[in-house]
Write a protein that holds these residues in place. Structure first.
Motif, PDB file in Angstrom:
ATOM      1  N   LEU A 121       5.674 -36.449 -32.122  1.00  0.00           N
ATOM      2  CA  LEU A 121       4.640 -35.982 -31.520  1.00  0.00           C
ATOM      3  C   LEU A 121       3.657 -35.393 -32.413  1.00  0.00           C
ATOM      4  O   LEU A 121       2.496 -35.739 -32.162  1.00  0.00           O
ATOM      5  N   SER A 122       4.045 -34.763 -33.300  1.00  0.00           N
ATOM      6  CA  SER A 122       3.325 -33.803 -34.237  1.00  0.00           C
ATOM      7  C   SER A 122       3.712 -34.064 -35.800  1.00  0.00           C
ATOM      8  O   SER A 122       4.212 -33.002 -36.321  1.00  0.00           O
ATOM      9  N   PRO A 123       3.505 -35.116 -36.147  1.00  0.00           N
ATOM     10  CA  PRO A 123       3.756 -35.183 -37.781  1.00  0.00           C
ATOM     11  C   PRO A 123       2.982 -34.405 -38.499  1.00  0.00           C
ATOM     12  O   PRO A 123       1.755 -34.198 -38.210  1.00  0.00           O
TER      13      PRO A 123
ATOM     14  N   LYS B  51       0.382 -27.755 -36.042  1.00  0.00           N
ATOM     15  CA  LYS B  51       0.929 -26.929 -34.965  1.00  0.00           C
ATOM     16  C   LYS B  51       0.312 -27.443 -33.469  1.00  0.00           C
ATOM     17  O   LYS B  51       0.333 -26.331 -32.700  1.00  0.00           O
ATOM     18  N   THR B  52      -0.189 -28.570 -33.528  1.00  0.00           N
ATOM     19  CA  THR B  52      -0.718 -29.110 -32.139  1.00  0.00           C
ATOM     20  C   THR B  52       0.151 -30.292 -31.503  1.00  0.00           C
ATOM     21  O   THR B  52       0.733 -31.077 -32.280  1.00  0.00           O
ATOM     22  N   LEU B  53       0.062 -30.404 -30.171  1.00  0.00           N
ATOM     23  CA  LEU B  53       0.508 -31.692 -29.705  1.00  0.00           C
ATOM     24  C   LEU B  53      -0.443 -32.463 -29.077  1.00  0.00           C
ATOM     25  O   LEU B  53      -1.203 -31.915 -28.265  1.00  0.00           O
ATOM     26  N   PRO B  54      -0.285 -33.677 -29.290  1.00  0.00           N
ATOM     27  CA  PRO B  54      -1.366 -34.686 -28.515  1.00  0.00           C
ATOM     28  C   PRO B  54      -1.139 -34.769 -26.862  1.00  0.00           C
ATOM     29  O   PRO B  54       0.081 -34.933 -26.754  1.00  0.00           O
ATOM     30  N   VAL B  55      -2.112 -34.621 -26.144  1.00  0.00           N
ATOM     31  CA  VAL B  55      -1.951 -34.592 -24.717  1.00  0.00           C
ATOM     32  C   VAL B  55      -1.309 -35.867 -24.191  1.00  0.00           C
ATOM     33  O   VAL B  55      -0.404 -36.217 -23.269  1.00  0.00           O
TER      34      VAL B  55
END
Length: 255
Positions: free
Chosen positions: A241-243, A247-251
């Motif tokens: 999800l977060s390549p 340090k964020t994740l797409p909703v």
């Protein structure tokens, strides 16, 4: 001592390359004495320095006597000895057992040299009791995994090499080698949850299921495997999800 096939002792060899020294935690009871004696007599790791550490919580009237007993044991085995003093008194509303445990491990973490290993003497029956305690607390698979045989600890590692051996086996070893130890009177206090399980519940379980400790410990191992699998799968999902280094994740990926 009979090894019940968990293969835990191999963890000492596994982490020797990372550890120039092994530090068994010394207490006046039979378990730490057996661990110290076995390590000193068998020398399973040629070239590894061996030295014991004792923590004085200052909670028992005989704490000073226990400390001197531990020192004498190490002198008899020709092992270096270190004692640490902590304030194990509980704060208001805090469990005495938890307060002592937190003070002890905090001091040991701060003391353990980088890259070294601390060894503690919990055994198979302790592991079974821990699983039952965690069940009664409603723990998930990580809690039900009970005590890991190896874990990172401060700047080094914490090893529990006796998890494959029963209490009965350790006592038999101690008597065979004519070891002398001191029983902590608090171990007989059934007002403490673990002691209640040890003295009241586990004997009843073993009357019906003689291999109860071994079976419960095997279940703890299954839970440890499940927890590690879940952690690994979660890590793969997060990476997908977060390549990159963000340090964020797409909703959108979480829907």
């Amino acid at each position: 001592m009979r090894d019940h096939g968990t293969g835990r002792n191999s963890n000492i060899q596994k982490h020797h390359s990372k550890s120039p020294s092994l530090h068994p935690r010394n207490k006046p009871g039979h378990r730490p004495h057996v661990l110290l004696h076995a390590l000193a007599a068998q020398q399973p790791l040629p070239g590894a320095a061996l030295g014991a550490v004792h923590v004085n919580h200052g909670l028992q009237a005989d704490a000073g006597h226990w400390q001197e007993h531990c020192r004498a044991v190490c002198q008899a085995l020709d092992l270096p000895y270190v004692d640490l003093r902590v304030d194990g008194r509980p704060a208001a509303g805090e469990s005495p057992e938890a307060a002592a445990r937190h003070a002890r491990y905090r001091a040991l973490r701060e003391w353990l040299p980088a890259g070294h290993c601390l060894l503690t003497a919990q055994h198979l029956d302790d592991q079974a009791e821990t699983l039952l305690l965690q069940l009664l607390r409603g723990s998930g698979v990580r809690g039900l995994a009970a005590m890991p045989a190896v874990t990172e600890f401060g700047a080094g590692h914490l090893l529990r090499p006796l998890l494959a051996f029963t209490r009965q086996g350790l006592v038999a070893y101690a008597r065979h080698h004519d070891l002398r130890w001191i029983e902590d009177p608090s171990n007989a206090d059934t007002g403490i949850d673990r002691n209640y399980l040890r003295h009241r519940i586990m004997p009843l379980l073993r009357e019906r299921w003689p291999a109860a400790s071994e079976t419960l410990t095997r279940s703890a191992g299954h839970c440890a495997g499940a927890a590690d699998l879940l952690t690994g799968l979660a890590g793969r999902d997060i990476a997908a999800l977060s390549p990159g280094e963000t340090k964020t994740l797409p909703v959108t990926g979480l829907r």
